[in-house]
Design a protein around this motif. Structure first.
Motif, PDB file in Angstrom:
ATOM      1  N   THR A 299       0.826  -1.207   0.000  1.00  0.00           N
ATOM      2  CA  THR A 299       0.000   0.000   0.000  1.00  0.00           C
ATOM      3  C   THR A 299       0.858   1.253   0.000  1.00  0.00           C
ATOM      4  OG1 THR A 299      -1.760  -1.159   1.206  1.00  0.00           O
ATOM      5  CG2 THR A 299      -1.830   1.240   1.217  1.00  0.00           C
TER       6      THR A 299
ATOM      7  N   PRO B 139       0.583   1.894  -4.230  1.00  0.00           N
ATOM      8  CA  PRO B 139      -0.810   2.002  -3.787  1.00  0.00           C
ATOM      9  C   PRO B 139      -1.829   1.666  -4.869  1.00  0.00           C
ATOM     10  CG  PRO B 139       0.189   4.176  -4.090  1.00  0.00           C
ATOM     11  CD  PRO B 139       1.291   3.179  -4.199  1.00  0.00           C
ATOM     12  N   GLU B 140      -1.447   1.781  -6.123  1.00  0.00           N
ATOM     13  CA  GLU B 140      -2.395   1.500  -7.208  1.00  0.00           C
ATOM     14  C   GLU B 140      -2.357   0.043  -7.652  1.00  0.00           C
ATOM     15  OE1 GLU B 140       1.553   2.481  -9.028  1.00  0.00           O
ATOM     16  OE2 GLU B 140       0.287   3.281  -7.430  1.00  0.00           O
TER      17      GLU B 140
END
Length: 318
Positions: free
Chosen positions: A95, A99-100
């Motif tokens: 994360t 994060p994507e």
């Protein structure tokens, strides 16, 4: 002697029907084919939630049984040996840095982290005196506390404490809808795969020396067990958060009633785990209706009481 598996399956099906019927939104289930509202509530919320509860309970109970065979100790489970905390650490890392990342990447990272944490626990307990049985769960709780503290510190520094609370402190199914629980089928598949190696796990539970004497190579069986435990724990943490005590108390209760024949007891363990989580989730939904008490809270109270009973009441001898 009655066979417990059919009776437990009947209880599970009845509890699944009750789970589908309970909720803040009221509807006529018999109008599911003609009423779009009823169909939407069933397909988008009630059925996914019920399936996720069954998969979670069954997978965690089987993972607990497998872990107890790997470490040859009845007082350990995925929630008390650092496995779930390690999965949360892996999720936290992905994360922060990516994060994507899609859900399947997070699933793989969490599984690898959980596997590393479980392997670390098994390496630690090898250094303990073999006769000091109670040192094993104590070491597991200490390791879980240390890893959990690391996760909390990093989450605090990176302003991700809300995620930490979801992974390690919630343990509830109110947010489960269609499209957000499907990774739990991987946990169910990992737990089901352990049945095909049940005899090997049982032999490994006798000790590595005995296993080699019987012609079994312990390393592949150990790796399979690590995969089952880590994938199951990671999928549950990713989907619904930490669910305590299921992998600890259910295998103990079933083994005391049915013995240690894993091929015969693993299906009963899976269904019993599903029944336990279903019952606790239903209880959490009706105690403060229309509000909910997280199933993790109900299991934390009930599981601790049952564990203390198991701890102070030795198995009956024939």
């Amino acid at each position: 002697m009655t066979r417990p598996l059919p009776a437990m399956i009947v209880v599970m099906v009845l509890l699944m029907i009750v789970s589908v019927m309970i909720g803040a939104a009221s509807f006529d289930i018999f109008a599911a084919g003609s009423d779009p509202w009823t169909t939407m509530v069933l397909m988008e919320s009630r059925l996914p939630r019920t399936f996720s509860i069954v998969l979670t309970g069954a997978a965690l109970a089987v993972a607990g049984m497998v872990m107890q065979q790997l470490v040859r100790n009845k007082f350990v489970g995925p929630s008390s040996t650092g496995t779930t905390e390690s999965a949360a650490l892996g999720l936290l890392g992905i994360t922060i840095f990516v994060p994507e990342a899609p859900i399947w990447v997070k699933m793989i990272v969490a599984s690898l982290a959980a596997m590393a944490g479980t392997a670390l626990f098994m390496a630690l307990i090898r250094r303990l005196p073999p006769r000091e049985v109670m040192l094993v769960p104590i070491a597991g709780m200490i390791l879980a506390g240390v890893i959990g503290a690391v996760v909390t510190f990093i989450g605090w520094q990176t302003d991700l404490m809300q995620y930490i609370g979801t992974w390690l402190m919630t343990g509830e199914f109110s947010g489960v809808v269609a499209g957000r629980y499907e990774v739990l089928w991987f946990a169910g598949a990992a737990a089901a795969a352990s049945w095909f190696a049940a005899d090997r796990f049982a032999i490994l539970g006798l000790g590595e020396g005995v296993a080699r004497g019987l012609g079994l190579d312990p390393k592949p069986v150990m790796r399979l067990g690590l995969v089952v435990v880590s994938v199951t724990s990671a999928m549950v943490v990713v989907s619904v958060g930490m669910i305590p005590f299921v992998g600890l108390v259910v295998p103990n209760i079933v083994s005391r009633v049915m013995g240690d024949d894993l091929r015969r007891t693993l299906p009963v363990v899976a269904v019993s785990g599903a029944v336990l989580v279903l019952a606790c989730d239903i209880l959490g939904r009706i105690l403060r209706y229309p509000y909910e008490i997280p199933v993790g809270t109900i299991l934390g109270v009930l599981g601790s009481v049952v564990f203390l009973i198991l701890l102070y009441r030795p198995p009956r001898t024939a």
